[in-house]
Design a protein around this motif. Structure first.
Motif, mmCIF file in Angstrom:
data_model
loop_
_atom_site.group_PDB
_atom_site.id
_atom_site.type_symbol
_atom_site.label_atom_id
_atom_site.label_comp_id
_atom_site.label_asym_id
_atom_site.label_seq_id
_atom_site.Cartn_x
_atom_site.Cartn_y
_atom_site.Cartn_z
ATOM 1 N N LEU A 1 -4.267 -0.738 23.387
ATOM 2 C CA LEU A 1 -5.069 -0.038 24.397
ATOM 3 C C LEU A 1 -6.131 -0.941 25.003
ATOM 4 O O LEU A 1 -6.617 -0.701 26.103
ATOM 5 N N GLN B 1 -4.958 0.137 18.464
ATOM 6 C CA GLN B 1 -6.106 0.054 19.375
ATOM 7 C C GLN B 1 -6.065 -1.235 20.182
ATOM 8 O O GLN B 1 -6.489 -1.269 21.331
ATOM 9 N N LYS C 1 -3.229 2.989 30.767
ATOM 10 C CA LYS C 1 -3.662 3.445 29.444
ATOM 11 C C LYS C 1 -3.100 4.816 29.079
ATOM 12 O O LYS C 1 -2.777 5.061 27.910
ATOM 13 N N GLU D 1 -0.902 5.175 25.805
ATOM 14 C CA GLU D 1 -1.305 6.083 24.722
ATOM 15 C C GLU D 1 -0.131 6.950 24.279
ATOM 16 O O GLU D 1 0.062 7.204 23.091
ATOM 17 N N SER E 1 1.870 6.698 20.564
ATOM 18 C CA SER E 1 1.932 7.914 19.746
ATOM 19 C C SER E 1 3.370 8.188 19.286
ATOM 20 O O SER E 1 3.598 8.918 18.324
#
Length: 433
Positions: A351, A348, A358, A362, A366
């Motif tokens: 981000l 987090q 973003k 993301e 992942s």
């Protein structure tokens, strides 16, 4: 009977007048103020940087997103409290600043947290940087590093360059330079005598900026070898004489005679990311002009694609981020924030990094794993002073921590004394043992 009749009529009339007056008073006391929304309505502002609210004038408060009525209320409140805000706690009480707006501005405000520390030694940690300049200069030619050396923060320096680009690539005049929100009146007075700019803005300002843009667009690019391009050649590509000298010096001295890859050219600080993208299609690296060394051939040959499922987010490089698809700004922000933190503890945080794409990040987090084994953590009692003062999550409370731990060598007690907001305490605990 007639006398009684008139007396009753008079009494009834007086009673009606009294009731009418009473009803009017009640309606006034219940007046609906639902339309008065200027207190809570705020506008989000991008590119915020550190500021002292005592230095802001009416225009600068408006530039922060406040309405005219809100601004008037804030300045009036400042006079009521003695003409100067002494703490964040005091500023927060101004009803023209909503809780949401204050939260947005909080980390940029150069004031102590509470009034009890306003006159203490803690206030030293909020002192503004002194702007130092010793020679005349043209601000149009300064890269971001020079603004930082002058005393501006990295974010302030970025905002100054963005403002220059907004004007068309030139500050044009001292008048226009002064209008940059990041540069306070105090700092402008320091810089003004050294600025190599006209005093007044040209009457045909719009045409003037158009001419600057047209001059840039008139550069006719042709394929070129950066290793055989001299100073004059770099000037023909749109660089100033000084910038051209820096590029040639960087190539001949820092890189020992030649650019080995596109990344070498991109890393030259006088070549902006925008300029590099313009030049990129025309750059032709000739193996014959690359200084011979074992690494040269490896660099020129096509590299294998990175398997990002095996790349640790705490070890991923700038080059790998570019390979994944991030632009230079996003990649630089992510690497820079990671360095300041000493490593990410959770995804987090990535981000939450400023100036990143973003959606793309993301996707990156992942795929990539995050290894936190090498991230340095301390107790508040044992943390080195330098680490506390430089870490983004601790630096604003560093002096307090150092003070409280002298007589209370217990992390729980120190946290209690700090009286932090829950979200700030949670961030700190990520890097505490």
């Amino acid at each position: 009977m007639r006398k009684n009749y008139y007396q009753k009529m008079a009494f009834t009339g007086m009673l009606l007048i009294i009731l009418f007056t009473f009803q009017k008073l009640i309606s006034k006391s219940k007046e609906d103020f639902s339309d008065v929304k200027f207190i809570t309505k705020n506008t989000s502002v991008q590119n915020l940087s550190d500021f002292d609210p005592n230095d802001l004038d009416e225009k600068q408060w408006k530039d922060l997103g406040f309405s005219e009525k809100q601004t008037a209320t804030i300045l009036n409140y400042k006079n009521v409290v003695g003409g100067k805000f002494t703490s964040k706690e005091q500023l927060k009480k101004c009803f023209a600043i909503s809780a949401e707006k204050f939260f947005e501005l909080d980390k940029y405000i150069l004031l102590p947290e509470s009034n009890e520390n306003a006159n203490s030694t803690f206030f030293k940690s909020f002192e503004k940087k002194t702007i130092l300049v010793s020679r005349k200069f043209n601000p149009d030619n300064l890269p971001i590093n020079d603004w930082i050396k002058m005393g501006f923060s990295e974010k302030q320096s970025e905002a100054i360059l963005k403002y220059k680009n907004y004007l068309g690539g030139s500050f044009v005049s001292k008048e226009k330079f002064k209008e940059c929100f990041i540069i306070s009146n105090e700092n402008y007075q320091k810089l003004a005598p050294y600025l190599i700019l006209p005093e007044k803005t040209p009457a045909n300002f719009k045409n003037f900026t158009k001419n600057i843009i047209q001059e840039k667009s008139q550069i006719k690019y042709q394929p070129f070898d950066p290793n055989s391009t001299n100073i004059e050649g770099w000037q023909n590509l749109g660089f100033s004489e000084n910038q051209a000298k820096v590029i040639v010096n960087y190539r001949d001295k820092n890189l020992k005679g030649s650019f080995k890859s596109l990344e070498d050219i991109q890393n030259c600080f006088v070549i902006s990311s925008e300029k590099f993208e313009e030049l990129k299609p025309y750059i032709k690296l000739n193996s014959a002009t690359i200084a011979k060394n074992p690494e040269s051939e490896k660099t020129v040959t096509k590299q294998e694609k990175t398997d990002f499922s095996k790349i640790d987010l705490n070890a991923i490089t700038f080059k790998q981020l570019l390979e994944f698809g991030l632009d230079e700004k996003s990649a630089g922000s992510m690497i820079g924030f990671r360095k300041k933190l000493g490593g990410f503890v959770n995804k987090q945080q990535i981000l939450d990094t400023y100036n990143i794409d973003k959606d793309l990040v993301e996707k990156l987090i992942s795929i990539c794993p995050l290894n936190t084994n090498e991230v340095q953590k301390y107790t508040l009692v044992d943390a080195p002073e330098e680490w506390l003062k430089n870490h983004p999550y601790f630096k604003y409370s560093a002096d307090k921590i150092i003070f409280y731990r002298l007589s209370n060598p217990d992390d729980k007690k120190i946290l209690k004394f700090l009286k932090l907001k829950p979200e700030y305490e949670t961030r700190m605990k990520l890097y505490m043992k």
